[in-house]
Design an enzyme around this catalytic site. Structure first.
Site, PDB file in Angstrom:
ATOM      1  N   SER A  90      38.648  33.418  40.076  1.00  0.00           N
ATOM      2  CA  SER A  90      38.784  33.934  41.435  1.00  0.00           C
ATOM      3  C   SER A  90      38.083  33.123  42.514  1.00  0.00           C
ATOM      4  CB  SER A  90      38.307  35.382  41.495  1.00  0.00           C
ATOM      5  OG  SER A  90      39.308  36.226  40.986  1.00  0.00           O
ATOM      6  N   TYR A 196      38.085  45.793  44.251  1.00  0.00           N
ATOM      7  CA  TYR A 196      38.556  44.446  43.950  1.00  0.00           C
ATOM      8  C   TYR A 196      39.920  44.514  43.290  1.00  0.00           C
ATOM      9  CZ  TYR A 196      37.866  39.550  42.544  1.00  0.00           C
ATOM     10  OH  TYR A 196      37.959  38.190  42.383  1.00  0.00           O
ATOM     11  N   SER A 197      40.898  43.826  43.863  1.00  0.00           N
ATOM     12  CA  SER A 197      42.258  43.857  43.317  1.00  0.00           C
ATOM     13  C   SER A 197      42.871  42.470  43.371  1.00  0.00           C
ATOM     14  CB  SER A 197      43.133  44.837  44.111  1.00  0.00           C
ATOM     15  OG  SER A 197      44.473  44.773  43.675  1.00  0.00           O
ATOM     16  N   ASN A 198      43.192  41.933  42.215  1.00  0.00           N
ATOM     17  CA  ASN A 198      43.849  40.637  42.157  1.00  0.00           C
ATOM     18  C   ASN A 198      45.221  40.660  42.823  1.00  0.00           C
ATOM     19  OD1 ASN A 198      41.974  38.884  40.610  1.00  0.00           O
ATOM     20  ND2 ASN A 198      42.235  40.458  39.047  1.00  0.00           N
TER      21      ASN A 198
END
Length: 404
Positions: A90, A196-198
């Site tokens: 990330s 948190y989100s990809n």
């Protein structure tokens, strides 16, 4: 300094007895006049906790210092190299956020534009509504959009042993990743919380492609990699290998941090796309974050936007900006950067606000090692106090790697 997955319990990996193959060779010597001994010992502690090998590079007013600990290949015992390239997970997000902010500075889009404006009909279903989500909310993770890597079937398919070895070379398209997220309800109403989100950054990459008419990777290369001469940095797309020089990456591919260790170096990183597919090295990462914080990549207005943070409960004294985490360390020093994890790789890259002191490092493992200790050691001179704990993991499903 990486953010945790809020729905995942941390697993404190126990220190294990190391075989001869895991024994750490002598570390690289520091340049005369430079004292990075606490950082050296933190790298050693990571190896003692079970990380096969560590590579670390710091740059400050006295010059560049690099060190390695442990091995890059468990079969051959070959040590890690200061020049190793590795999957950065990330940390890719900072590159992507920088691109969107550059496009904003050029007047080609606004961070207050909605996702629906750029990607009509893509964020829709089960309560998701792209007309209520701005690009800014994608970048600071306040969109509420479900994180596709948290899908249980996706986890079994790509992060656990049987699924990984069957599907490691699959090609995933970004639209497929978003569509998977849309099968779940949102985590919260847009703008009301943080998670948190990809998926947010997959969408950000898709917006870049819509706004420019080019693959986001081509924009990364032309706008960041080439101007900064980042010779070890690449956007692999579907390429399954890591260019040399590089080490092997290792994972437990299990729900626990014990059991066999597997070589997971080769994989198709399209499952990460613009949320975490990039490859780099420690020197390049230091150069990138230094240039970013010194204002060489963004006008002052956009850099200020990037550093405007929202509170992150999972990290003490930290906030999440636009693809950038700001954190006040125990000694009062504030550093900016991002962490990243993907199969067999855990990385961190941070720099001070003035860009004068940078640090980047990599563990070639995804289940153990204390990244916080390395950062505290470099910037605060703080000695590592214990091995085997990772206080920063949102990549962990037990011992299984989850992209962050």
């Amino acid at each position: 300094m990486s953010v945790r997955r809020t729905r995942t319990a941390l697993v404190a990996a126990t220190a294990v007895a190391l075989s001869v193959a895991l024994a750490a060779p002598a570390l690289a010597a520091a340049p005369a006049g430079t004292d990075h001994e606490p950082t050296r010992r933190a790298a050693e502690a990571a190896v003692a906790a079970g990380v096969p090998g560590v590579t670390v590079t710091a740059r400050d007013g006295q010059g560049t210092w690099s060190a390695t600990a442990g091995v890059g290949n468990l079969k051959t015992g070959k040590p890690r190299s200061a020049d190793d390239r590795y999957r950065v997970g990330s940390i890719t997000k900072t590159f992507v956020a920088t691109l969107l902010l550059q496009l904003e500075a050029e007047g080609r889009l606004s961070l207050d534009d909605t996702v629906e404006k750029w990607l009509p009909g893509v964020v829709r279903g089960n309560g998701h509504d792209g007309s209520r989500i701005t690009l800014r909310r994608l970048l600071n993770h306040t969109s509420g959009i479900f994180n596709y890597t948290a899908d249980e079937d996706f986890g079994r398919t790509y992060f656990l042993k049987d699924g990984f070895f069957e599907h490691r070379y699959d090609t995933k398209k970004p639209g497929e990743l978003v569509a998977l997220a849309m099968t779940h309800k949102p985590d919260f109403e847009p703008g009301t919380s943080w998670n948190y989100s990809n998926t947010n950054y997959v969408l950000a990459g898709m917006v870049i492609e819509k706004a420019t008419g080019r693959p986001y990777g081509a924009e990364v290369r032309d706008r960041i990699i080439k101007p900064l001469h980042l010779t070890g940095t690449s956007v692999p797309g579907t390429r399954v290998t890591v260019p040399g020089p590089s080490s092997r990456g290792y994972s437990k591919l299990a729900e626990t941090a014990t059991g066999p260790t597997y070589d997971v170096t080769r994989l198709n990183p399209s499952l990460a796309y613009s949320a975490g597919e990039m490859i780099s090295d420690s020197t390049d990462l230091g150069r990138f974050y230094t240039a970013l914080l010194k204002g060489r990549l963004l006008p002052a207005k956009q850099l200020s936007e990037m550093k405007t943070t929202v509170k992150v409960d999972d990290i003490p004294n930290a906030g999440y900006g636009l693809g950038l985490i700001g954190r006040k360390l125990s000694c009062g020093v504030t550093v900016w950067g991002h962490g990243g994890g993907i199969h067999g790789s855990t990385s961190e890259a941070v720099t001070t606000a003035d860009g004068r002191h940078s640090l980047a490092f990599n563990f070639n493992a995804d289940w153990t090692g204390d990244t916080d200790a390395v950062i505290e050691a470099e910037f605060c001179g703080k000695e590592p106090v214990r091995a085997g704990h990772r206080a920063d993991s949102d990549t962990q499903r037990g011992g299984a790697s989850v992209m962050r």
